[in-house]
Scaffold this motif. Structure first.
Motif, mmCIF file in Angstrom:
data_model
loop_
_atom_site.group_PDB
_atom_site.id
_atom_site.type_symbol
_atom_site.label_atom_id
_atom_site.label_comp_id
_atom_site.label_asym_id
_atom_site.label_seq_id
_atom_site.Cartn_x
_atom_site.Cartn_y
_atom_site.Cartn_z
ATOM 1 N N VAL A 92 14.745 25.837 35.703
ATOM 2 C CA VAL A 92 13.438 25.137 35.059
ATOM 3 C C VAL A 92 14.002 24.475 33.929
ATOM 4 C CG1 VAL A 92 11.243 25.306 34.137
ATOM 5 C CG2 VAL A 92 11.916 26.939 35.764
ATOM 6 N N SER A 93 13.549 23.288 33.843
ATOM 7 C CA SER A 93 14.173 22.168 32.837
ATOM 8 C C SER A 93 12.973 21.322 32.059
ATOM 9 C CB SER A 93 15.017 21.013 33.290
ATOM 10 O OG SER A 93 16.267 21.593 33.861
ATOM 11 N N VAL A 94 13.019 21.222 30.895
ATOM 12 C CA VAL A 94 12.064 20.587 29.953
ATOM 13 C C VAL A 94 12.777 19.436 29.144
ATOM 14 C CG1 VAL A 94 10.415 20.741 27.970
ATOM 15 C CG2 VAL A 94 10.479 22.643 29.673
ATOM 16 N N TRP A 95 12.349 18.425 29.505
ATOM 17 C CA TRP A 95 13.163 17.231 28.776
ATOM 18 C C TRP A 95 12.398 16.388 27.973
ATOM 19 C CZ3 TRP A 95 12.463 12.439 30.955
ATOM 20 C CH2 TRP A 95 11.828 12.481 32.146
ATOM 21 N N ASP A 96 13.086 15.559 27.404
ATOM 22 C CA ASP A 96 12.398 14.369 26.700
ATOM 23 C C ASP A 96 13.294 13.035 26.206
ATOM 24 O OD1 ASP A 96 13.245 14.523 23.712
ATOM 25 O OD2 ASP A 96 12.618 16.362 24.130
ATOM 26 N N TYR A 152 20.280 26.843 28.053
ATOM 27 C CA TYR A 152 21.400 25.860 27.634
ATOM 28 C C TYR A 152 20.893 24.609 27.592
ATOM 29 C CZ TYR A 152 21.971 25.811 33.003
ATOM 30 O OH TYR A 152 21.692 25.746 34.189
ATOM 31 N N LEU A 153 21.670 23.876 26.851
ATOM 32 C CA LEU A 153 20.998 22.588 26.259
ATOM 33 C C LEU A 153 21.989 21.452 26.438
ATOM 34 C CD1 LEU A 153 19.399 20.718 24.250
ATOM 35 C CD2 LEU A 153 20.838 21.682 22.525
ATOM 36 N N SER A 154 21.525 20.151 26.982
ATOM 37 C CA SER A 154 22.301 19.099 27.033
ATOM 38 C C SER A 154 21.453 18.082 26.395
ATOM 39 C CB SER A 154 22.700 18.535 28.219
ATOM 40 O OG SER A 154 21.267 18.239 29.125
ATOM 41 N N SER A 155 22.164 17.130 25.423
ATOM 42 C CA SER A 155 21.354 16.109 24.682
ATOM 43 C C SER A 155 22.162 14.779 24.537
ATOM 44 C CB SER A 155 20.895 16.818 23.195
ATOM 45 O OG SER A 155 20.379 15.903 22.627
ATOM 46 N N VAL A 156 21.488 13.771 24.706
ATOM 47 C CA VAL A 156 22.113 12.376 24.271
ATOM 48 C C VAL A 156 21.062 11.626 23.760
ATOM 49 C CG1 VAL A 156 23.191 10.259 25.143
ATOM 50 C CG2 VAL A 156 23.709 12.457 26.327
ATOM 51 N N PRO A 157 21.232 11.544 22.390
ATOM 52 C CA PRO A 157 20.039 10.981 21.471
ATOM 53 C C PRO A 157 19.500 9.664 22.142
ATOM 54 C CG PRO A 157 21.748 12.084 20.088
ATOM 55 C CD PRO A 157 22.410 12.012 21.386
ATOM 56 N N TYR A 158 18.250 9.805 22.185
ATOM 57 C CA TYR A 158 17.454 8.680 22.860
ATOM 58 C C TYR A 158 17.745 8.307 24.312
ATOM 59 C CZ TYR A 158 15.916 8.253 18.137
ATOM 60 O OH TYR A 158 15.232 8.404 16.662
ATOM 61 N N GLU A 159 18.317 9.318 24.976
ATOM 62 C CA GLU A 159 18.538 9.002 26.190
ATOM 63 C C GLU A 159 17.806 10.091 27.052
ATOM 64 O OE1 GLU A 159 22.341 8.119 27.887
ATOM 65 O OE2 GLU A 159 22.740 6.722 26.203
ATOM 66 N N LYS A 160 18.311 11.407 26.872
ATOM 67 C CA LYS A 160 17.578 12.379 27.471
ATOM 68 C C LYS A 160 18.207 13.757 26.900
ATOM 69 C CE LYS A 160 16.298 14.015 32.101
ATOM 70 N NZ LYS A 160 16.299 14.067 33.494
ATOM 71 N N THR A 161 17.172 14.629 26.410
ATOM 72 C CA THR A 161 17.488 16.059 25.724
ATOM 73 C C THR A 161 17.009 17.071 26.574
ATOM 74 O OG1 THR A 161 17.713 15.027 23.364
ATOM 75 C CG2 THR A 161 17.213 17.455 23.816
ATOM 76 N N THR A 162 17.719 18.073 27.386
ATOM 77 C CA THR A 162 17.118 18.803 28.390
ATOM 78 C C THR A 162 17.635 20.195 27.767
ATOM 79 O OG1 THR A 162 17.540 17.088 29.979
ATOM 80 C CG2 THR A 162 17.176 19.367 30.719
ATOM 81 N N PHE A 163 16.511 21.229 27.770
ATOM 82 C CA PHE A 163 16.556 22.527 27.671
ATOM 83 C C PHE A 163 16.528 23.019 29.221
ATOM 84 C CE2 PHE A 163 15.907 21.660 23.413
ATOM 85 C CZ PHE A 163 16.674 22.575 22.482
ATOM 86 N N THR A 164 17.360 23.767 29.637
ATOM 87 C CA THR A 164 17.320 24.641 31.200
ATOM 88 C C THR A 164 17.506 25.814 30.974
ATOM 89 O OG1 THR A 164 18.044 22.469 32.103
ATOM 90 C CG2 THR A 164 18.300 24.481 33.265
ATOM 91 N N PHE A 165 16.634 26.625 31.598
ATOM 92 C CA PHE A 165 16.863 28.049 31.787
ATOM 93 C C PHE A 165 16.799 28.515 33.134
ATOM 94 C CE2 PHE A 165 12.268 27.794 31.525
ATOM 95 C CZ PHE A 165 11.786 28.799 32.443
ATOM 96 N N LYS A 166 17.817 29.248 33.685
ATOM 97 C CA LYS A 166 17.836 29.563 35.017
ATOM 98 C C LYS A 166 17.513 30.966 35.147
ATOM 99 C CE LYS A 166 22.878 30.768 35.445
ATOM 100 N NZ LYS A 166 24.141 30.435 36.144
#
Length: 311
Positions: free
Chosen positions: A237-241, A291-305
Motif C-alpha cells: 500500500v502506497s500513499v504519495w504526493d 519505508y519511504l522514498s522522496s524526491v522533493p516536488y516530484e514524488k514522496t511515497t510512504f509504502t507499507f507491505k
C-alpha cells in the motif's frame, strides 16, 4: 659444498612452509573472530569471543575486543532500562493528564449547552480554549497509544483482511477534505480482491496517519495518490504526493519519536512528531515493513507491505 647448499635450501623451504601454515591459521582465526562478532552484534547476546591460539598479538587483540564488547553490553543494558523507564513515564503521565482534561472539556461543553456566554467575544475565547484543550488531549492520546505499543501492552490480533475494502473506506473519509483544498486524487485499487494478514483497526490508523501526513505536508503538489499492489508474497500500500518532500538528511529519522522536520516548526505545518512513529510500530505489530522514498516536488511515497493471503 653441495650438501651445505642443500641443507640451506631445505631450511628455507621449512621456514617458508611454517610461515605459510601460520598465515593460514591466522586467517582461519580471523575469519572465526569476524563471524563470531557478527553473530554477537546481530543477536545482541552477552557472549565473548574465545579463540585458542598461541599467537601473542592475536591474544592481545582478543582481550581488547572483549573489553569493547563488555562496554557495549553495559551501554545497551543502560539504554534498555532508560527506554523502559521512559515508556512507563509516558504512560503514567498520559493517564494522569487525561482525567483532568476530560473534566475541563466536560465543563466547557456544559457551559456551551446552557448558552452561558452572551458576549460574542466570550464565545470566541471559550471556543479557542476548547480547541486547544482538544489538541492537548489528542497529543496525550498519541503518547498513551505509543507507550502501550512500545511496552507490548496493546494487543493487535492478526486476521484475514480485504485490503481493497479498507483502502476505499479510508480514502472516502478524506475525499471531501482533499478535493475541498483543490487537490487531485489518484487512486489505483485493482478489481481483484487482495487479502493480507493484518488488523483492520491498525490498518485504518496507519492509513489515517499517512493520508493526513500527505495532506498536511504535500498539498502544495496538488495531487495525492493511494495505490494497492501485490506479488505472490506481499500486498503493498502506497500513499504519495508531489509536495516539498523530505530531504536525504531527514529520510532515516522521520519515524523517530518526536522528530519533526525543520519547517514543521512553522505553525501552519506543526505536528507532534508521533504520527509516523505510531505508524511504524503498528506496521511492525502486523509483521510488516514501512519505508519511504522522496524526491522533493516530484514524488514522496510512504509504502507499507503486509504478508499476502492467497486463499
Amino acid at each position: 659444498m653441495i650438501v651445505f647448499f642443500s641443507i640451506v635450501i631445505v631450511i628455507l623451504l621449512l621456514v617458508i612452509f611454517y610461515q605459510y601454515k601460520g598465515k593460514l591459521q591466522r586467517n582461519k582465526e580471523l575469519r572465526y573472530i569476524y563471524k563470531k562478532l557478527d553473530a554477537i552484534m546481530k543477536n545482541k547476546t552477552n557472549e565473548k569471543v574465545l579463540v585458542f591460539t598461541a599467537d601473542g598479538e592475536l591474544i592481545s587483540f582478543l582481550i581488547q575486543i572483549n573489553n569493547l564488547l563488555e562496554y557495549n553490553q553495559k551501554i545497551l543494558a543502560k539504554y534498555s532500562k532508560l527506554e523502559i523507564s521512559m515508556r512507563k513515564m509516558l504512560s503514567n503521565i498520559s493517564h494522569d493528564l487525561k482525567t483532568p482534561l476530560t473534566v475541563v472539556i466536560g465543563y466547557i461543553e456544559t457551559m456551551e449547552l446552557h448558552n452561558s456566554f452572551k458576549d460574542e467575544k466570550d464565545k470566541e475565547y471559550i471556543l479557542e480554549i476548547k480547541n486547544k484543550t482538544n489538541e492537548v488531549m489528542e497529543l496525550i492520546n498519541k503518547f498513551f497509544d505509543l507507550a502501550k505499543l512500545e511496552a507490548g501492552d496493546k494487543e493487535v490480533p492478526l486476521t484475514k483482511i480485504n485490503m481493497n475494502e479498507i483502502l476505499r473506506e479510508d480514502i472516502l473519509k478524506f475525499y471531501d477534505v482533499i478535493t475541498g483544498k483543490g487537490i487531485e486524487v489518484d487512486i489505483e485499487i485493482p478489481e481483484e480482491n487482495i487479502y493480507a494478514l493484518g488488523n483492520s483497526e491498525a490498518i485504518h490508523r496507519i492509513l489515517n496517519n499517512l493520508i493526513s501526513n500527505a495532506i498536511k505536508y504535500g498539498s502544495d503538489g496538488k495531487v495525492i495518490g493511494l495505490s494497492l499492489k501485490y506479488d505472490d508474497e506481499f500486498s503493498y500500500v502506497s500513499v504519495w504526493d508531489k509536495g516539498k518532500g523530505i530531504n536525504e538528511r531527514d529520510k532515516d529519522r522521520v519515524f523517530e519519536r518526536m522528530y519533526t522536520l525543520d519547517d514543521s516548526r512553522n505553525k501552519l505545518n506543526q505536528g507532534s512528531g508521533l504520527g509516523l512513529t505510531i505508524t511504524k510500530r503498528l506496521v511492525e505489530k502486523l509483521k510488516g515493513e514501512v519505508y519511504l522514498s522522496s524526491v522533493p516536488y516530484e514524488k514522496t511515497t510512504f509504502t507499507f507491505k503486509l504478508k499476502r493471503i492467497n486463499f
